[in-house]
Design a protein around this motif. Structure first.
Motif, PDB file in Angstrom:
ATOM      1  N   VAL A 180       0.859  -1.185   0.000  1.00  0.00           N
ATOM      2  CA  VAL A 180       0.000   0.000   0.000  1.00  0.00           C
ATOM      3  C   VAL A 180       0.896   1.236   0.000  1.00  0.00           C
ATOM      4  N   LYS A 181       0.785   2.040  -1.010  1.00  0.00           N
ATOM      5  CA  LYS A 181       1.592   3.258  -1.129  1.00  0.00           C
ATOM      6  C   LYS A 181       0.776   4.468  -0.679  1.00  0.00           C
ATOM      7  N   ILE A 182       1.417   5.286   0.169  1.00  0.00           N
ATOM      8  CA  ILE A 182       0.752   6.483   0.713  1.00  0.00           C
ATOM      9  C   ILE A 182       1.021   7.646  -0.226  1.00  0.00           C
ATOM     10  N   TYR A 183       0.012   8.454  -0.428  1.00  0.00           N
ATOM     11  CA  TYR A 183       0.132   9.588  -1.334  1.00  0.00           C
ATOM     12  C   TYR A 183       0.958  10.701  -0.676  1.00  0.00           C
ATOM     13  N   ASP A 184       1.900  11.262  -1.438  1.00  0.00           N
ATOM     14  CA  ASP A 184       2.758  12.349  -0.946  1.00  0.00           C
ATOM     15  C   ASP A 184       2.202  13.667  -1.469  1.00  0.00           C
ATOM     16  N   PRO A 185       1.611  14.504  -0.591  1.00  0.00           N
ATOM     17  CA  PRO A 185       0.997  15.752  -1.075  1.00  0.00           C
ATOM     18  C   PRO A 185       2.000  16.874  -1.343  1.00  0.00           C
ATOM     19  N   SER A 186       3.273  16.657  -1.027  1.00  0.00           N
ATOM     20  CA  SER A 186       4.262  17.736  -1.207  1.00  0.00           C
ATOM     21  C   SER A 186       4.478  18.057  -2.676  1.00  0.00           C
ATOM     22  N   GLY A 187       4.221  17.090  -3.516  1.00  0.00           N
ATOM     23  CA  GLY A 187       4.419  17.344  -4.945  1.00  0.00           C
ATOM     24  C   GLY A 187       3.347  18.226  -5.548  1.00  0.00           C
ATOM     25  N   ASP A 188       2.225  18.445  -4.855  1.00  0.00           N
ATOM     26  CA  ASP A 188       1.151  19.275  -5.388  1.00  0.00           C
ATOM     27  C   ASP A 188       1.466  20.768  -5.331  1.00  0.00           C
ATOM     28  N   SER A 189       2.352  21.206  -4.382  1.00  0.00           N
ATOM     29  CA  SER A 189       2.643  22.630  -4.177  1.00  0.00           C
ATOM     30  C   SER A 189       3.567  23.158  -5.259  1.00  0.00           C
ATOM     31  N   THR A 190       3.189  24.334  -5.819  1.00  0.00           N
ATOM     32  CA  THR A 190       4.039  24.986  -6.831  1.00  0.00           C
ATOM     33  C   THR A 190       4.804  26.163  -6.251  1.00  0.00           C
TER      34      THR A 190
END
Length: 534
Positions: A426-436
Motif C-alpha cells: 500500500v503506497k501512501i500519497y505524498d501531497p508535497s508534490g502538489d505545491s508549486t
C-alpha cells in the motif's frame, strides 16, 4: 499323371499319355496347335457336369477361397483315389495343399503344368466330348454373372455403397436447396422485400410466397396454417406499406414454380435422411450410437467402405477429413489438427474448447472399436456402442467438473486448492508534490549562487599558480641541458629544489579546499536557522 481341369460346365480329369513332352516347356504349346496333336498328349478320363448354375457358383466360390467343394470331393474320391499312386496336376497351389491334407493325394504344380493347362483350354471343345460349344459358352456366361452378383451381394444388409451414395446426395441436395432459396428470396425481394425480414424460415417463406403471389393478395389470403398469428399480422401490415416494385403475373408464375421446386426438394431431403438413418442403424449400429448418423456416414464415405474404415487406427479416424491441415502443419512444423469429421459429433460439440481435444481422442478410440465390431462382427446389436458412450459421457462430466484427485493417499478425496489472496504494498500519497510555491525566497537563492561562484574562483586560482611553477621548472631544465657538463650536477640540485616548491604549494591547496568546505557548511547552517526563525 492325372490333370484336374475346372470349367464352367463341370470338372474334367485328363490322363497324360506322354509325360516326356512336359519337360519341354517352351515348345509345349506346339503340341496343342491341332486337336489331333492334343489327343496324343492328353486323354479325357472323367467329366463331372454341374446340374445347374447354383452348383457351379458354389464350386467356383469354393475354388476362389481355396476350399474343396462337395462335387470336387466326390470326383476325387471316385476317380483319382483308384489311381492313388499317380500324381495329380493342379492349377492352384493352395488348393493342392488342401487336397493333399484331406485326401492324401500327391499334387503337382509347376510351370510345365501351367503350360499344359493353357494348351488344354485352347482345345477344350475337341478334348471334352459330349458337350456342345454353345452349351459351354452359355454356362460360362451364366457363371460369370452369378459370380459377380455374389461378390456384390455378399451380404445385403452390409452394403455400405448405399450409404456412400446417400450421404453424397444429401450434401448435394443441401447445396442446391441453399442456392434455390437464396435465388427465390432475392427474386421475390424486388416485389415484397419486407417479407424476407419477417419470415426467417426458408421453407415457410417459400410456402408463403406460393400462397400469396402478388403482395396485394396478402389482405385476403389466410396464412394461419403456415405462420403464427403474430407473424401473420406483421406480414399483412408490411404488405400495406411495402416499398417493392410492381411485377407482372408471368414473373409471379415463375417465382411460384421455383418455390414448388424448393418444397419438393425439401420433402425428398427429409425422406432421404430417414432412409440414411435406417441404413446406418442396420449396417453400423454401434458407430451410429457413438457419433451419429451423419458423421458416421461421412466417415464411411471418406474411407470408401466400412471395411476400409475398420482398417484405420484410432489416430487416423480422429483426423479423418483434416488431411490438408495435417500436411500443412507437418510442412510448416506447427501443431497438427486434433479433429476432423469427428468434430461434428454431439459429444465433441457439447464440450468446452479446453477439453475438445481430449474428448475427440477418446471418442476416436472407442469409435474405432465400434467400427471393427460392426464390420467384422456377427452381431447386429448396439450394446457395445451404448456402453462405450456411457463411459465417455461419465468421463466428460468428470472433466467438466474438474475432478482432479490426489495421486498420494487414498485417492478418494478431492484435491484442495488454497484460497487466492491478493497481497500488494500500500503506497501512501505524498501531497508535497502538489505545491508549486518555492520553499525559499528568490533573493536567498541568488545570494547562494553568487557565493558558490566566488568559492569556485578561489579554488581555481592556486591550480593556475602550480601550472606556472611547473612551466618554469621545465624551462630551467632545458637551459641546464644546454650548459657545460661539469655544471650539470649543480643544476640538477637546483631543479630538484625548485620541483619541491610546487609540492609545498600543493599542501596549501588542500588546506584551501578544506576551508571552503567549512565555509559552505557554516552558510547552510545559517540558512536553516533563518528559515526556522521565519
Amino acid at each position: 499323371m492325372l490333370v484336374l481341369f475346372e470349367t464352367a460346365a463341370g470338372y474334367a480329369i485328363f490322363k497324360v499319355l506322354d509325360e516326356s513332352k512336359l519337360q519341354q516347356v517352351d515348345s509345349l504349346y506346339k503340341e496343342f496347335e491341332t486337336p489331333e496333336k492334343a489327343n496324343k498328349i492328353v486323354k479325357l478320363k472323367h467329366f463331372e457336369k454341374f446340374q445347374d448354375t447354383t452348383e457351379a457358383l458354389a464350386a467356383a466360390t469354393a475354388l476362389t477361397e481355396g476350399k474343396i467343394g462337395k462335387s470336387l470331393k466326390k470326383v476325387l474320391k471316385k476317380v483319382v483315389a483308384k489311381e492313388a499312386h499317380e500324381q495329380l496336376a493342379i492349377s492352384d497351389l493352395k488348393l493342392g495343399g488342401v487336397i493333399k491334407e484331406k485326401l492324401d493325394l500327391a499334387c503337382v504344380h509347376s510351370p510345365a503344368v501351367a503350360e499344359l493347362m493353357r494348351g488344354i483350354r485352347t482345345q477344350m471343345e475337341s478334348l471334352i466330348t459330349g458337350l456342345p460349344p454353345r452349351e459351354i459358352s452359355a454356362m460360362s456366361l451364366g457363371l460369370a454373372h452369378s459370380l459377380s452378383r455374389y461378390k456384390l451381394k455378399f451380404s445385403p444388409d452390409k452394403v455400405d455403397t448405399m450409404i456412400v451414395q446417400a450421404i453424397s446426395l444429401l450434401d448435394d441436395l443441401d447445396k442446391e436447396l441453399n442456392n434455390y432459396i437464396m435465388r427465390c428470396r432475392e427474386w421475390y425481394g424486388w416485389h415484397f422485400p419486407e417479407l424476407g425480414k419477417v419470415i426467417t424460415d426458408n421453407l415457410a417463406y417459400c410456402k408463403a410466397v406460393r400462397k400469396i403471389g402478388d403482395r396485394t393478395n396478402v389482405a385476403g389470403s389466410d396464412l394461419s396454417d403456415l405462420l403464427p398469428e403474430e407473424i401473420e399480422a406483421e406480414v399483412k401490415l408490411a404488405a400495406e406499406i411495402s416499398m417493392g416494385t410492381e411485377v407482372s403475373e408471368q414473373d409471379i408464375g415463375n417465382i411460384k414454380h421455383l418455390c414448388d421446386q424448393v418444397i419438393e426438394i425439401s420433402d425428398y431431403r427429409t425422406q432421404l435422411y430417414d432412409y440414411l438413418k435406417n441404413r446406418m442403424m442396420a449396417i453400423a449400429p454401434n458407430l451410429t450410437v457413438m457419433v451419429g448418423e451423419l458423421v458416421g456416414a461421412r466417415l464411411i464415405s471418406h474411407a470408401g467402405s466400412l471395411l476400409n474404415l475398420a482398417k484405420h487406427p484410432a489416430s487416423t479416424v480422429q483426423i479423418l477429413g483434416a488431411e490438408k491441415a495435417l500436411f500443412r502443419a507437418l510442412k510448416t512444423r506447427k501443431d497438427t489438427p486434433k479433429y476432423g469429421l469427428i468434430y461434428h459429433a454431439s459429444l465433441v460439440g457439447q464440450t468446452t474448447a479446453k477439453n475438445k481435444g481430449k474428448i475427440s481422442r477418446m471418442l476416436a478410440a472407442k469409435a474405432a472399436l465400434a467400427i471393427r465390431y460392426d464390420a467384422l462382427g456377427e452381431d447386429t446389436n448396439a450394446e457395445m456402442g451404448v456402453e462405450n458412450r456411457a463411459k465417455l459421457e461419465a468421463r466428460l462430466r468428470q472433466l467438466e467438473e474438474k475432478g482432479i484427485r490426489r495421486i498420494s493417499g487414498t485417492g478418494k478425496a478431492m484435491a484442495k486448492a488454497d484460497k487466492y489472496q491478493h497481497k500488494s504494498e500500500v503506497k501512501i500519497y505524498d501531497p508535497s508534490g502538489d505545491s508549486t510555491i518555492p520553499s525559499t525566497s528568490k533573493k536567498r537563492k541568488f545570494e547562494e549562487v553568487e557565493e558558490e561562484e566566488e568559492e569556485a574562483e578561489e579554488v581555481a586560482t592556486p591550480v593556475v599558480k602550480s601550472k606556472k611553477a611547473k612551466k618554469e621548472a621545465v624551462t630551467e631544465v632545458e637551459e641546464a641541458a644546454a650548459e657545460e657538463t661539469p655544471k650539470k650536477k649543480k643544476k640538477k640540485k637546483k631543479v630538484e629544489a625548485e620541483a619541491e616548491e610546487p609540492e609545498e604549494e600543493a599542501v596549501p591547496e588542500v588546506a584551501v579546499t578544506e576551508s571552503t568546505e567549512k565555509k559552505k557548511k557554516k552558510k547552510k547552517k545559517k540558512v536553516k536557522e533563518e528559515e526556522d526563525d521565519e
